[in-house]
Structure formats: C-alpha cells, structure tokens
Design a protein around this motif. Structure first.
Motif, PDB file in Angstrom:
ATOM      1  N   GLU A  46      22.000  -2.624  -0.103  1.00  0.00           N
ATOM      2  CA  GLU A  46      21.640  -3.357  -1.975  1.00  0.00           C
ATOM      3  C   GLU A  46      21.224  -4.061  -2.540  1.00  0.00           C
ATOM      4  O   GLU A  46      20.918  -4.275  -3.986  1.00  0.00           O
ATOM      5  CB  GLU A  46      23.080  -4.517  -1.836  1.00  0.00           C
ATOM      6  N   TYR A  47      19.566  -3.161  -1.612  1.00  0.00           N
ATOM      7  CA  TYR A  47      18.201  -3.490  -2.087  1.00  0.00           C
ATOM      8  C   TYR A  47      17.951  -5.279  -2.659  1.00  0.00           C
ATOM      9  O   TYR A  47      16.892  -5.603  -1.877  1.00  0.00           O
ATOM     10  CB  TYR A  47      17.946  -3.015  -3.488  1.00  0.00           C
ATOM     11  N   ALA A  48      18.749  -6.068  -2.284  1.00  0.00           N
ATOM     12  CA  ALA A  48      18.238  -7.713  -2.283  1.00  0.00           C
ATOM     13  C   ALA A  48      17.102  -7.796  -3.558  1.00  0.00           C
ATOM     14  O   ALA A  48      16.499  -8.328  -2.244  1.00  0.00           O
ATOM     15  CB  ALA A  48      18.317  -7.932  -0.599  1.00  0.00           C
ATOM     16  N   LEU A  49      16.996  -7.049  -4.545  1.00  0.00           N
ATOM     17  CA  LEU A  49      15.703  -7.484  -5.079  1.00  0.00           C
ATOM     18  C   LEU A  49      16.152  -9.095  -6.031  1.00  0.00           C
ATOM     19  O   LEU A  49      17.152  -9.165  -6.322  1.00  0.00           O
ATOM     20  CB  LEU A  49      15.823  -6.465  -6.302  1.00  0.00           C
ATOM     21  N   PHE A  50      14.610  -9.315  -5.659  1.00  0.00           N
ATOM     22  CA  PHE A  50      14.883 -10.978  -6.400  1.00  0.00           C
ATOM     23  C   PHE A  50      15.247 -10.609  -8.223  1.00  0.00           C
ATOM     24  O   PHE A  50      14.225 -10.313  -8.864  1.00  0.00           O
ATOM     25  CB  PHE A  50      13.518 -11.559  -6.218  1.00  0.00           C
ATOM     26  N   PRO A  51      16.283 -11.537  -8.035  1.00  0.00           N
ATOM     27  CA  PRO A  51      16.609 -11.611  -9.606  1.00  0.00           C
ATOM     28  C   PRO A  51      15.887 -12.558 -10.764  1.00  0.00           C
ATOM     29  O   PRO A  51      16.344 -11.875 -11.868  1.00  0.00           O
ATOM     30  CB  PRO A  51      17.948 -12.168  -9.648  1.00  0.00           C
ATOM     31  N   HIS A  52      15.350 -13.624  -9.664  1.00  0.00           N
ATOM     32  CA  HIS A  52      14.526 -14.313 -11.404  1.00  0.00           C
ATOM     33  C   HIS A  52      12.887 -13.611 -11.152  1.00  0.00           C
ATOM     34  O   HIS A  52      11.776 -14.542 -11.787  1.00  0.00           O
ATOM     35  CB  HIS A  52      14.528 -15.380 -10.683  1.00  0.00           C
ATOM     36  N   LEU A  53      12.406 -12.710 -10.761  1.00  0.00           N
ATOM     37  CA  LEU A  53      10.970 -11.875 -10.642  1.00  0.00           C
ATOM     38  C   LEU A  53      11.430 -10.474 -11.562  1.00  0.00           C
ATOM     39  O   LEU A  53      12.242  -9.855 -11.285  1.00  0.00           O
ATOM     40  CB  LEU A  53      10.650 -11.780  -9.185  1.00  0.00           C
ATOM     41  N   SER A  54      10.221 -10.168 -12.020  1.00  0.00           N
ATOM     42  CA  SER A  54      10.220  -8.654 -12.605  1.00  0.00           C
ATOM     43  C   SER A  54      10.360  -7.640 -11.642  1.00  0.00           C
ATOM     44  O   SER A  54       9.999  -8.707 -10.834  1.00  0.00           O
ATOM     45  CB  SER A  54       8.907  -8.926 -13.577  1.00  0.00           C
ATOM     46  N   VAL A  55       9.908  -6.200 -12.352  1.00  0.00           N
ATOM     47  CA  VAL A  55       9.933  -5.584 -11.364  1.00  0.00           C
ATOM     48  C   VAL A  55       8.001  -5.656 -10.838  1.00  0.00           C
ATOM     49  O   VAL A  55       8.122  -5.326  -9.628  1.00  0.00           O
ATOM     50  CB  VAL A  55       9.961  -4.189 -12.743  1.00  0.00           C
ATOM     51  N   PHE A  56       7.437  -6.444 -11.570  1.00  0.00           N
ATOM     52  CA  PHE A  56       5.928  -6.395 -11.145  1.00  0.00           C
ATOM     53  C   PHE A  56       6.302  -7.012  -9.656  1.00  0.00           C
ATOM     54  O   PHE A  56       5.063  -7.229  -8.618  1.00  0.00           O
ATOM     55  CB  PHE A  56       5.078  -6.763 -11.903  1.00  0.00           C
ATOM     56  N   ASP A  57       6.932  -8.601 -10.128  1.00  0.00           N
ATOM     57  CA  ASP A  57       6.476  -9.571  -8.950  1.00  0.00           C
ATOM     58  C   ASP A  57       6.901  -9.388  -8.084  1.00  0.00           C
ATOM     59  O   ASP A  57       7.467  -9.770  -6.718  1.00  0.00           O
ATOM     60  CB  ASP A  57       6.971 -10.805  -9.791  1.00  0.00           C
ATOM     61  N   ASN A  58       8.555  -8.227  -8.271  1.00  0.00           N
ATOM     62  CA  ASN A  58       9.670  -7.905  -6.460  1.00  0.00           C
ATOM     63  C   ASN A  58       8.436  -6.769  -5.859  1.00  0.00           C
ATOM     64  O   ASN A  58       8.012  -7.190  -4.533  1.00  0.00           O
ATOM     65  CB  ASN A  58      10.678  -6.917  -7.239  1.00  0.00           C
ATOM     66  N   ILE A  59       8.271  -6.495  -6.621  1.00  0.00           N
ATOM     67  CA  ILE A  59       6.908  -5.085  -5.982  1.00  0.00           C
ATOM     68  C   ILE A  59       5.646  -5.503  -5.216  1.00  0.00           C
ATOM     69  O   ILE A  59       5.251  -5.948  -4.446  1.00  0.00           O
ATOM     70  CB  ILE A  59       6.737  -4.258  -6.163  1.00  0.00           C
ATOM     71  N   ALA A  60       5.199  -7.099  -6.359  1.00  0.00           N
ATOM     72  CA  ALA A  60       3.823  -7.305  -5.509  1.00  0.00           C
ATOM     73  C   ALA A  60       4.067  -8.934  -4.192  1.00  0.00           C
ATOM     74  O   ALA A  60       2.983  -9.414  -3.929  1.00  0.00           O
ATOM     75  CB  ALA A  60       2.924  -8.301  -6.214  1.00  0.00           C
ATOM     76  N   PHE A  61       5.524  -9.417  -4.554  1.00  0.00           N
ATOM     77  CA  PHE A  61       6.347 -10.333  -3.594  1.00  0.00           C
ATOM     78  C   PHE A  61       5.363 -10.407  -2.414  1.00  0.00           C
ATOM     79  O   PHE A  61       4.734 -11.602  -1.863  1.00  0.00           O
ATOM     80  CB  PHE A  61       7.651 -10.225  -2.995  1.00  0.00           C
ATOM     81  N   GLY A  62       5.970  -9.227  -1.402  1.00  0.00           N
ATOM     82  CA  GLY A  62       5.076  -9.067   0.206  1.00  0.00           C
ATOM     83  C   GLY A  62       3.826  -9.290   0.437  1.00  0.00           C
ATOM     84  O   GLY A  62       2.505  -9.617   1.116  1.00  0.00           O
ATOM     85  N   LEU A  63       2.852  -9.053  -0.984  1.00  0.00           N
ATOM     86  CA  LEU A  63       0.855  -8.996  -1.029  1.00  0.00           C
ATOM     87  C   LEU A  63       0.735 -10.003  -1.360  1.00  0.00           C
ATOM     88  O   LEU A  63      -0.664 -10.275  -1.393  1.00  0.00           O
ATOM     89  CB  LEU A  63       0.227  -7.777  -2.350  1.00  0.00           C
ATOM     90  N   THR A  64       1.246 -11.103  -1.870  1.00  0.00           N
ATOM     91  CA  THR A  64       0.817 -12.981  -2.398  1.00  0.00           C
ATOM     92  C   THR A  64       1.415 -13.421  -0.881  1.00  0.00           C
ATOM     93  O   THR A  64       0.970 -14.379  -1.165  1.00  0.00           O
ATOM     94  CB  THR A  64       1.874 -13.310  -3.397  1.00  0.00           C
ATOM     95  N   SER A  65       1.354 -13.371   0.273  1.00  0.00           N
ATOM     96  CA  SER A  65       1.744 -13.962   1.314  1.00  0.00           C
ATOM     97  C   SER A  65       0.286 -14.418   1.961  1.00  0.00           C
ATOM     98  O   SER A  65      -0.897 -12.853   2.215  1.00  0.00           O
ATOM     99  CB  SER A  65       3.084 -13.682   2.078  1.00  0.00           C
ATOM    100  N   SER A  66       0.194 -14.802   2.883  1.00  0.00           N
ATOM    101  CA  SER A  66      -0.710 -14.738   3.753  1.00  0.00           C
ATOM    102  C   SER A  66      -0.770 -14.498   5.931  1.00  0.00           C
ATOM    103  O   SER A  66      -1.215 -14.108   6.359  1.00  0.00           O
ATOM    104  CB  SER A  66      -1.483 -15.879   3.964  1.00  0.00           C
ATOM    105  N   THR A  67       1.279 -14.390   5.546  1.00  0.00           N
ATOM    106  CA  THR A  67       1.089 -13.953   6.970  1.00  0.00           C
ATOM    107  C   THR A  67       1.973 -12.558   7.091  1.00  0.00           C
ATOM    108  O   THR A  67       2.358 -12.407   8.203  1.00  0.00           O
ATOM    109  CB  THR A  67       2.131 -15.610   7.101  1.00  0.00           C
ATOM    110  N   GLY A  68       1.304 -12.408   6.169  1.00  0.00           N
ATOM    111  CA  GLY A  68       2.377 -10.408   6.065  1.00  0.00           C
ATOM    112  C   GLY A  68       1.596  -9.608   7.439  1.00  0.00           C
ATOM    113  O   GLY A  68       1.143 -10.329   8.137  1.00  0.00           O
ATOM    114  N   PRO A  69       2.068  -8.779   7.519  1.00  0.00           N
ATOM    115  CA  PRO A  69       1.684  -8.027   8.491  1.00  0.00           C
ATOM    116  C   PRO A  69       0.403  -7.467   8.619  1.00  0.00           C
ATOM    117  O   PRO A  69      -0.277  -6.919   7.459  1.00  0.00           O
ATOM    118  CB  PRO A  69       2.591  -6.489   7.555  1.00  0.00           C
TER     119      PRO A  69
END
Lengths: 220, 260
Positions: free
Chosen positions: B90-113
């Motif tokens: 069901e995609y589980a998009l973050f309802p409180h974030l814009s399209v841009f911020d949803n896509i950028a979400f994993g880029l702003t963490s320091s522990t990612g892949p």
C-alpha cells in the motif's frame, strides 16, 4: 488570593509534566509496540493510580523514602536530605500518581501510527531513534499534547498524595488544593471559595481546550 | 566473480502454516526474480524476512560475503544495515511529508545503505539533484510540492518507487507493486516498470499473485504454495514445464499475456 500556593501548585504541575514527558514517552513507545507476552503487567502497574486511593500510594512512598529503607538512605547520601515533606517529595509523588494520565494517552497516540510507515523508514536506512523523531512524533503529536495537558491539569488538582507525602508547609508543599482543605478546617470560607473558583475556572478552560484539540484530531 | 543472495530459512507461526523458503539471486548482474503463489502462501513473509522486518526461527541468509541472518549463530542484521529497498503493497508514503520530502527521506539519514553514503551524509545539493533526477524519470516533476493524499494511486506508486530507489539500494524487494491500482493504470505501469528497473539495474525480487506480471517483468520465478517452494527456475522453464498440478494451476492463468 493565595499567590504563594498558586505559584507552588504550578511549579509542581510543571515539573511533573516535564518529567512525565521525558520518562513517559519511552515507556509509552515500548508499550505501543506490537506483541503480547507479559507487557500487560506493566500496563496494569501504570494504570494502578487510577483505582488506588492516594493514601495507599502515599503510604508506600513514605515507607520507601523513610530513613529506614534502602531508597530513603540512598537519597539521603546523594542529596543530603530526606524526601518526605519537601518540594521534591511532592514532585516524586505527583509523578507516580499521574503516570496513567500521561502514559495512557501517549500509548494510544503512538499506537495510531501505521506500523508500515515505521518499517518503511527503517528500510530507508533511518535509525530507530531518528524514525521516532521524523515519523512517529510528527504523526502522533496531537495525542501526546493531549496527554501533557491532561497531566498538567490533573497535577494542579492533586490533593491526597500531596498531603500524605508533603504535609502542609506553606511555600514548600502547601499547594492550592491543600490550602482549600486547610481554609475550610479553619472556617475561612471566603479564602476557600476564592481558591475553589480559581481551580474550577482553570479546570474548565483546560478541559475545553482538550476537547477542542480532540475534535480537530478527529477531523484531520 | 559472481555473488549471490542466498536464503534458506523457516518461519513458524503460532497459528497457520510454517513458511519454508530457499532462493538464490545474483546480486551483481541485473535480474528480476518473481515470488509467485496464491494469497496466504507466505510470499510477503518471505520478503519481510529478507528485509529484516520479520525473523525466521531457523536457517540463514547471506548477501555476497555478508551474513544477514544465521539462526544458529544468532546473527541478524537490522533492515537499516542490509542496504535494501522495500516497496510496500500500500506504498506507506509518509502522509505528513511532501512528494519531494518523501523521496528525499532516505537520503537525509546518516546510517543508510553503504554504497551511496560511505559513512557521510549526502549534501543538500546532492539530495536536490538525486530527487530531481527521479522526479523527472518517473514523470512526477510537477507534483513535488504535493502531499500523498493529493495524488492518484498510480502517482503514489511512482513516488513510493522513487523513494525506495533514491538511496541506491543494492537489492529491491517489491511487494505486489501493482495490486493496489485500477486495471488501466496497472497495465501502463506494468509496461513501464520493467524498463525502469533495467535502467536502474538493481537486482530485484518481486512478490505477485498475478502470473501475467511474472511474464511481464521476471527472468526467474519461484513458485510458493502452502508455505513451501514447489518449483523454481527461469520463467520459460517453469511456465512450459510446471513440476506438478499445483504449479500449473498457479502459473496457468496467463490468457491475457498469451493473447497479446
């Protein structure tokens, strides 16, 4: 108006709310996680103050904080004083007694956040703590705020446990609710009426705000 | 040298069937493996175990020379440590974030892949560029300021896909990516998805109950039935020579694709 008592009452309520925000939120986050097991026991302990007479909890706090018990002796070693009949004592008692008024709304608010969103965040490489800050909190803040408001209001109106643990020391442990009791005992009905009206107005304002907040939450 | 994702495990439940899975997927060359089977056969459970969202009781999983899970040695990497991308049904998009911020979400963490980040955060300009690239590729450019509830199902699906691949995962796990869409949108995206996946060249495992999706995207297929792997192989092998009647029933419904 008994401004000393009013100031003291709000100081106790503010400390209680702040401490329960810091301690209650992690506890609520743990309780809101899916899973069964023995977690219901902790939930029962958190809910105890809802049904326990304040005198019972007060009695145990006095017993635990007394000079003959281990926690009481540690406290004396650390801070050089005893807990009962002090401002700190009143805050500790108030924190314990208000546990359900903070933790239960927090848990309910955190549990409404879709688990899939949290998992999606983890899979994007975001740590558990950062996920809590970036996903859970923004989606649950209204419920958390409601819990804080309820805790504050309830702490302002606390009577039995304050009297048990704090006694009745003006400016130290004599909160407004205790002062009313004292005024009535001394047949000073004018003072009692003034303080009572103040607390009634305060409680009505807070509950109105709380229900307005909840209505907004339902609509959002 | 080739490296593989190798998984062989067993997930038991208090109620319901035990799920046993065994699969192997190249993690160097691009290919798509489909996990196919009727609803309730454990496909999603297998995918969640690969992602580290669910834990088997027995078995092991390894990715190249990394061990992700080993029940006997009590090794279990968190989802954050596996460097995967997971697309929820069901995609589980973050309802409180814009399209841009949803896509950028994993880029702003320091522990990612690891492959993208190598221990440091992506710069602001780097995020802008990466998100812009994905928005354009998936025809979402005009929607970047919108919120998930303002998007159609197909748009939400594209945003979720963009968010999943933005941190450059090493393996994509897609759970029924098209099932929440109406059928014309589904047909459009089915055509598009294979192209996008091969352009990204990220090895992919896709869960589906629809055999026509298997023929549309996949190179390899693993047929699950009643919690067990019944057959696996290339799509041609399995579809032309099903091992038994159960497999034939599962892969048999492809009139749509055969006709087209």
């Amino acid at each position: 108006m008994d401004w000393t008592a009013i100031r003291l009452t709000f100081a106790v309520a503010t400390c209680t709310t702040a401490i329960l925000f810091v301690l209650g939120l992690p506890l609520a986050a743990w309780l809101a996680r899916p899973g069964r097991g023995w977690r219901f026991l902790i939930e029962a302990v958190v809910a105890l103050p809802l049904v326990l007479p304040p005198t019972v909890l007060g009695f145990y706090i006095l017993w635990a904080a007394g000079p003959h018990s281990l926690p009481g002796r540690w406290y004396k070693v650390l801070f050089g004083s005893q807990l009962p009949f002090t401002f700190q004592g009143v805050v500790v008692a108030s924190v314990l007694y208000n546990l359900p008024f903070a933790v239960r709304p927090f848990t309910a608010a955190l549990a409404t956040v879709d688990r899939k969103l949290i998992e999606a965040s983890w899979c994007l490489g975001v740590s558990r703590l950062a996920t809590f800050r970036r996903v859970t909190l923004p989606l649950a803040w209204r419920g958390i705020l409601a819990g804080l408001v309820l805790t504050f209001a309830h702490a302002v109106g606390e009577f039995g446990i304050v009297l048990m643990v704090g006694g009745n020391r003006p400016g130290v442990t004599r909160t407004l609710a205790v002062a009313i009791y004292d005024d009535v005992q001394a047949l000073d009905y004018t003072a009692a009426a003034r303080s009572s009206l103040f607390l009634l107005a305060f409680a009505f304002t807070v509950m109105s705000l709380l229900h307005l907040l909840q209505r907004r939450t339902l609509r959002a | 040298m080739t490296a593989f994702l190798e998984a062989e495990f067993e997930r038991r439940f208090l109620a319901g069937p035990t799920i046993q899975a065994a699969l192997r997927q190249s993690v160097v060359e691009f290919s798509v493996t489909a996990l196919v089977g009727p609803s309730g056969c454990g496909k999603t459970t297998v995918l969640r175990c690969l992602a580290g969202l669910d834990f088997p009781q027995r078995g092991r999983m390894s990715f190249g020379d990394e061990i992700w899970f080993d029940a006997s040695r009590r090794i279990n990497l968190r989802p954050q440590q596996r460097g995967i991308g997971y697309l929820f049904q069901e995609y589980a998009l973050f309802p409180h974030l814009s399209v841009f911020d949803n896509i950028a979400f994993g880029l702003t963490s320091s522990t990612g892949p690891r492959p993208l980040r190598r221990g440091r955060r992506t710069s602001r300009a780097g995020i802008r560029e990466r998100v812009g690239q994905l928005l354009e590729m998936l025809q979402l450019a005009e929607l970047e300021a919108r919120y998930p509830h303002e998007l159609s199902g197909g748009q939400q699906q594209r945003v979720a896909l963009a968010r999943t691949v933005a941190p450059r995962p090493r393996l994509l796990l897609l759970d029924e990516p098209l099932s929440a869409l109406d059928s014309p949108t589904r047909a459009d995206l089915r055509r598009e998805l294979r192209g996008v996946l091969s352009e990204w060249a990220i090895p992919t495992i896709i869960v589906t109950h629809d055999p026509s999706e298997v023929t549309a995207f996949a190179d390899h297929v693993v047929v699950l039935c009643d919690g067990r792997v019944r057959q696996q192989g290339t799509v041609a092998e399995v579809f032309q020579h099903p091992a038994d009647a159960a497999v034939a029933r599962i892969v048999g419904n492809v009139d749509e694709v055969r006709a087209g």
